[in-house]
Design a protein around this motif. Structure first.
Motif, PDB file in Angstrom:
ATOM      1  N   LEU A 110       0.816  -1.208   0.000  1.00 42.40           N
ATOM      2  CA  LEU A 110       0.000   0.000   0.000  1.00 42.40           C
ATOM      3  C   LEU A 110       0.857   1.268   0.000  1.00 42.40           C
ATOM      4  O   LEU A 110       0.396   2.333  -0.423  1.00 42.40           O
ATOM      5  CB  LEU A 110      -0.952  -0.001   1.181  1.00 42.40           C
ATOM      6  N   LEU A 111       2.107   1.172   0.457  1.00 46.41           N
ATOM      7  CA  LEU A 111       3.011   2.305   0.341  1.00 46.41           C
ATOM      8  C   LEU A 111       3.275   2.657  -1.128  1.00 46.41           C
ATOM      9  O   LEU A 111       3.627   3.793  -1.454  1.00 46.41           O
ATOM     10  CB  LEU A 111       4.343   2.000   1.041  1.00 46.41           C
ATOM     11  N   LEU A 112       3.089   1.677  -1.996  1.00 46.74           N
ATOM     12  CA  LEU A 112       3.318   1.881  -3.437  1.00 46.74           C
ATOM     13  C   LEU A 112       2.027   2.186  -4.192  1.00 46.74           C
ATOM     14  O   LEU A 112       2.038   2.212  -5.424  1.00 46.74           O
ATOM     15  CB  LEU A 112       3.963   0.620  -4.030  1.00 46.74           C
ATOM     16  N   GLU A 113       0.930   2.410  -3.475  1.00 49.63           N
ATOM     17  CA  GLU A 113      -0.355   2.560  -4.154  1.00 49.63           C
ATOM     18  C   GLU A 113      -0.359   3.714  -5.151  1.00 49.63           C
ATOM     19  O   GLU A 113      -0.839   3.556  -6.292  1.00 49.63           O
ATOM     20  CB  GLU A 113      -1.483   2.752  -3.137  1.00 49.63           C
ATOM     21  N   LYS A 114       0.166   4.856  -4.779  1.00 47.88           N
ATOM     22  CA  LYS A 114       0.125   6.010  -5.689  1.00 47.88           C
ATOM     23  C   LYS A 114       0.916   5.781  -6.964  1.00 47.88           C
ATOM     24  O   LYS A 114       0.398   6.002  -8.067  1.00 47.88           O
ATOM     25  CB  LYS A 114       0.591   7.275  -4.965  1.00 47.88           C
TER      26      LYS A 114
END
Length: 457
Positions: free
Chosen positions: A295-299
């Motif tokens: 989720l840290l890589l979502e953007k």
């Protein structure tokens, strides 16, 4: 009448550029769709497929080795923290199931109709796999094949069904779980993980192993709610996601470092305890770690999915994701036995089966995977049609029907993934254990999941 002649002004205007297929798919996608969910599902299935093809070794002398790499190379065990991606399926499953059930509630759709629709999507593509392996095992046994070889082949091919059994269990309880989440939030996750830990204590410390199978539901139901949290905005911001990953990492460090749990998150023959069979509480903490990092890589992932061609690739994989998942080990088992048979008759062809974990074996893994991709795509091309499930316009069924269908399916798949379709009696003799495969088929075909009357209407 003759068509109107364009005026000089209109004739001079450039014709609008034709959209490519990828651009059409991109334009047709609703603006509020979270494309990262689809991307993670597609990536996770790809990792699972490639992981299975790599972990399972094929030895010219010993045949199929279910845990060949993990048993022969202990240094690969920490890598399973990356390649055991089943938690990602339950993360995106929680997101999708919450979205789907809330939509059903708004429309007044009953639980029975909702569950039937979920079973149609997951269960109908399963039936051809089970029938295929019933036929293969029956023919092989009738032809005098070694029963243990047939049993192992069927078990290996049906390994994916353990995930399907667990996922169906979680789907059955997803609506009440969502209500609990909406009322008490993170406490529902904490309570679920605590219960899973208690089950592990009874199973391992108190030596009651049968109790451990409850965690196929408890662990995944607890972690499934992380998808609820994602959907509801409870994991926004890098800080919360880092904290989630840190909790997962700390939990794993304690359980593996100080507890009885092995390093490998995938079953290895040399480990006294498996983290995945039955599911242990370690898998919940692995899920927290993976979810936080992903989720840290979502953007950036969402930005990546704005590219039409990449988005189309994710869409295409998701359209046939069940077929890809259910048939990839059948493709591997069939290819492996063909090579073993050829090497047995023509010893010169043993070069196609290098010694597992040797230099040539590692070097040949890309070619091995590419070959299996081609074989699997043939299965998907033929069997993928069963995944195109039309909309179900029937009235809501009695609630017992989809529940019974789910229970029968889960029961049959749980056994098949553990023992295969053949029972062995020694001396190469065995019998077809057709009843375990019959349970899911009866549930899906006989409990109203398949719409037999659609053609007549």
């Amino acid at each position: 009448m003759t068509p109107p002649t364009p005026s000089p002004a209109s004739a001079s205007e450039p014709a609008p550029a034709r959209l490519t297929r990828a651009e059409k798919i991109d334009a047709a996608t609703p603006a509020n769709r979270n494309r990262v969910v689809d991307l993670l599902r597609a990536l996770a299935i790809t990792v699972v497929v490639l992981g299975h093809w790599t972990i399972i070794a094929v030895d010219a002398d010993g045949g199929l080795q279910p845990h060949g790499v993990l048993d022969g190379a202990r240094w690969t065990h920490p890598l399973t923290w990356v390649f055991q991606v089943m938690p990602i399926f339950f993360l995106v499953g929680g997101y999708s199931n919450a979205l789907s059930w809330r939509s059903a509630r708004r429309k007044g759709t009953t639980y029975a109709s909702w569950l039937r629709a979920r079973l149609r999507r997951l269960g109908i593509p399963l039936v051809p796999v089970l029938i295929t392996w019933l036929v293969i095992c029956a023919v092989a046994l009738a032809a005098g094949a070694d029963a243990e070889t047939v049993r192992l082949a069927s078990q290996m091919a049906l390994i994916p069904t353990w995930f399907l059994a667990s996922y169906l269990l979680v789907i059955m309880v997803a609506p009440p779980l969502l209500v609990v989440w909406e009322r008490i939030g993170w406490w529902s996750v904490l309570i679920g993980i605590a219960l899973a830990g208690a089950v592990d204590f009874a199973s391992i410390a108190l030596h009651v192993p049968v109790v451990g199978f409850a965690n196929y539901l408890l662990v995944w139901a607890a972690f499934h709610q992380i998808g609820f949290a994602w959907l509801d905005g409870h994991l926004t911001g890098a800080g919360r996601r880092v904290l989630l990953a840190a909790i997962g990492a700390a939990g794993l460090a304690v359980l593996v470092g100080l507890g009885p749990y092995p390093v490998s998150m995938i079953t290895a023959g040399g480990d006294a305890i498996s983290n995945s069979n039955p599911t242990r509480v370690t898998m919940a903490f692995l899920g927290l770690l993976q979810a936080g990092l992903v989720l840290l890589l979502e953007k950036p992932l969402a930005q990546l999915m704005t590219r039409p061609r990449l988005w189309m690739a994710a869409v295409v994989v998701n359209m046939r994701i069940m077929s890809w998942f259910l048939w990839h080990l059948t493709a591997m088992v069939g290819t492996a036995h063909l090579l073993l048979a050829l090497a047995g008759r023509f010893p010169a062809l043993r070069v196609l089966l290098p010694e597992p974990l040797s230099g040539p074996w590692w070097a040949s893994r890309p070619l091995w995977c590419l070959t299996l991709i081609g074989v699997t795509l043939l299965f998907v091309a033929v069997m993928g049609r069963f995944e195109t499930v039309p909309a179900d316009e029937r009235p809501s069924p009695p609630v017992w029907q989809p529940i019974l269908a789910a229970v029968l399916t889960v029961a049959g798949l749980a056994v098949l993934a553990s023992v295969g379709m053949v029972t062995t009696t020694g001396h190469g003799l065995g019998a077809l254990a057709w009843w375990w495969a019959a349970l899911p088929i009866i549930g899906i075909a006989g409990c109203g999941i398949i719409d037999w009357g659609r053609g007549r209407r």
